[in-house]
Design a protein around this motif. Sequence first.
Motif, mmCIF file in Angstrom:
data_model
loop_
_atom_site.group_PDB
_atom_site.id
_atom_site.type_symbol
_atom_site.label_atom_id
_atom_site.label_comp_id
_atom_site.label_asym_id
_atom_site.label_seq_id
_atom_site.Cartn_x
_atom_site.Cartn_y
_atom_site.Cartn_z
ATOM 1 N N CYS A 171 0.868 -1.111 -0.152
ATOM 2 C CA CYS A 171 -0.178 -0.061 -0.017
ATOM 3 C C CYS A 171 0.761 1.328 -0.028
ATOM 4 O O CYS A 171 1.834 1.347 0.944
ATOM 5 C CB CYS A 171 -0.944 0.079 1.175
ATOM 6 S SG CYS A 171 -1.888 1.659 1.381
ATOM 7 N N PRO A 172 0.642 2.249 -0.908
ATOM 8 C CA PRO A 172 1.520 3.433 -1.051
ATOM 9 C C PRO A 172 1.149 4.359 0.106
ATOM 10 O O PRO A 172 1.667 5.382 0.376
ATOM 11 C CB PRO A 172 1.072 4.086 -2.375
ATOM 12 C CG PRO A 172 -0.167 3.284 -2.604
ATOM 13 C CD PRO A 172 -0.148 2.139 -2.086
ATOM 14 N N GLY A 219 -6.294 5.325 -0.538
ATOM 15 C CA GLY A 219 -6.269 6.055 -1.791
ATOM 16 C C GLY A 219 -6.341 5.249 -3.046
ATOM 17 O O GLY A 219 -6.233 5.917 -4.100
ATOM 18 N N ASN A 220 -7.199 4.291 -2.794
ATOM 19 C CA ASN A 220 -7.789 3.510 -3.945
ATOM 20 C C ASN A 220 -6.574 3.079 -5.161
ATOM 21 O O ASN A 220 -6.950 3.015 -6.093
ATOM 22 C CB ASN A 220 -8.689 3.922 -4.506
ATOM 23 C CG ASN A 220 -10.016 4.316 -3.869
ATOM 24 O OD1 ASN A 220 -10.570 3.614 -3.192
ATOM 25 N ND2 ASN A 220 -10.530 5.663 -3.565
ATOM 26 N N SER A 221 -5.025 2.699 -4.485
ATOM 27 C CA SER A 221 -4.286 2.456 -5.429
ATOM 28 C C SER A 221 -4.702 0.720 -5.858
ATOM 29 O O SER A 221 -4.066 0.335 -6.770
ATOM 30 C CB SER A 221 -3.054 2.417 -4.880
ATOM 31 O OG SER A 221 -2.868 1.310 -3.848
ATOM 32 N N GLN A 222 -5.218 0.066 -4.984
ATOM 33 C CA GLN A 222 -5.686 -1.402 -5.112
ATOM 34 C C GLN A 222 -4.711 -2.169 -5.299
ATOM 35 O O GLN A 222 -4.721 -3.416 -6.038
ATOM 36 C CB GLN A 222 -6.723 -1.528 -6.462
ATOM 37 C CG GLN A 222 -8.108 -0.630 -6.353
ATOM 38 C CD GLN A 222 -9.152 -0.871 -6.955
ATOM 39 O OE1 GLN A 222 -8.995 -1.663 -7.740
ATOM 40 N NE2 GLN A 222 -10.329 -0.397 -6.552
ATOM 41 N N ASN A 223 -3.535 -1.662 -4.744
ATOM 42 C CA ASN A 223 -2.421 -2.637 -4.711
ATOM 43 C C ASN A 223 -2.730 -3.922 -3.905
ATOM 44 O O ASN A 223 -2.233 -4.907 -3.861
ATOM 45 C CB ASN A 223 -1.062 -2.005 -4.359
ATOM 46 C CG ASN A 223 -0.451 -1.201 -5.430
ATOM 47 O OD1 ASN A 223 -0.914 -1.219 -6.344
ATOM 48 N ND2 ASN A 223 0.502 -0.236 -4.744
#
Lengths: 256, 223
Positions: A171-172, A219-223
Amino acid sequence: MATTATATAQRKVKFVITRKDSPDAASYTEEFEVPYRPNMNVISALMEIQRNPVKADGAKTAPVCWESNCLEEVCGACSMVINGKPRQACSSLVDKLEQPIRLEPMSTFPVVRDLVINRERMFNALKKVKAWIPIDGTYDLGPGPRMAESKRQWAYELSKCMTCGVCLEACPNVNDRNSFIGPASISQVRLFNAHPTGEMNAHERLEALMEEGGIEGCGNSQNCVRSCPKGIPLTTSIAAMNRDTTKHMFKQWLGM
Amino acid sequence: MAGNSYLPRKIHSLLGVIPLGLFIVEHALTNYSAYEGGAEGFSKSIDFLNSVPLVFWLELFVIWLPILFHGVYGLYIAYQSNLNSGRFSYGRNWAFTMQRITGVITFIFIAWHFYETRFQVTLGNVKHEDLGQHMNDILSNPVALTAYIIGVVAAMFHFANGLWAFLVSWGITVGPRAQKVSSNICMVIFVILSVLFLLSLVAFRGDEFSSEAAAALSAVSFG
């Protein structure tokens, strides 16, 4: 046959391992060459280094430290960064990895030594969101309501979470500048709020997600969903909890 | 940041769509009137906007204050992220990275664009009816034109992708299929709005908006 056996015995697997002697020490890398055996995984290679702690250049070194328990990808203890991606060492087969195999600790977490990390923040997050079902009383509370089979099926997928930390590493938004608790515990809120008895305390878990560092940190990066070794639908859980916390927010405002 | 960040983050997400998204659509259509209707069409659009009652208060509460909050809080959100799309090169993670990069670009672009246009009107240096010609002057500089193209495309990506994230953050699109469909719709919105703005840039570059043409037009109108 004999020649094949010799060829197998001579084959070496190359490792580049990021090491750290103590939590405050600087990290450095060391190279190792481990004799190849068929079907070996990263853990068995680390065990080989433990038996014979000699670097590729022939110099002796301290054995590499790592954590592992179940060796079948259900406990989450042996998570580390293998060739750039966070995953479990036990289910990382050497035959399927590009060499040299690079092992690093998941540095989103405090590194204790070498590949050993401290995942305490994940357990604190589970405590924060009350990821349990309170059933203790001073008398027998009797059986709880039944859970629909259709619901049990998807809830079971969420229960596969082993708190391994891979989603937090990917997660970023999990870092020193951000108080985000990470995807795993948000998905656990969905699991325990889906349970017919757990549902009775659903608002407590939602309110924990609506605090500083809660679900808004996503933040919805979806990693996370791409990285989860158990294939847990983490982004669906997060969006479902977004829906539930949004509803809860309006209910609080309107005094419902 | 002290205190609870849940509400500000939620409001940040909402403001990007309502009212700022609505303002973006209005701005795109007004500018596009310069492409469709030329100098005359554009000045009609401007007259219409100026005829809206309480226009100053609308600007203040529907545009300026929301942009200020969304922009400043957005910079803080961008600061809180560790961009890692090099290590995790997935489509959505690239969108996450681009959302933050385009956000910062848009912040700078809007500050500059506001200073050059709306602020100059307030100072009395530019009149409403000369705005088309003013844009022609600005865009005749190739550096400014490039900045405008980058700024406009970045802002439209930020809006369209932010709309997608708004639908997730408010719990409207929950499952992967809903998020996939909304992602496609948002990318279509990104393309359409970008094209509208780029065409208006083309129009403002045209001879019709140059100083001589504007003089000729006013000569016809008032002569």
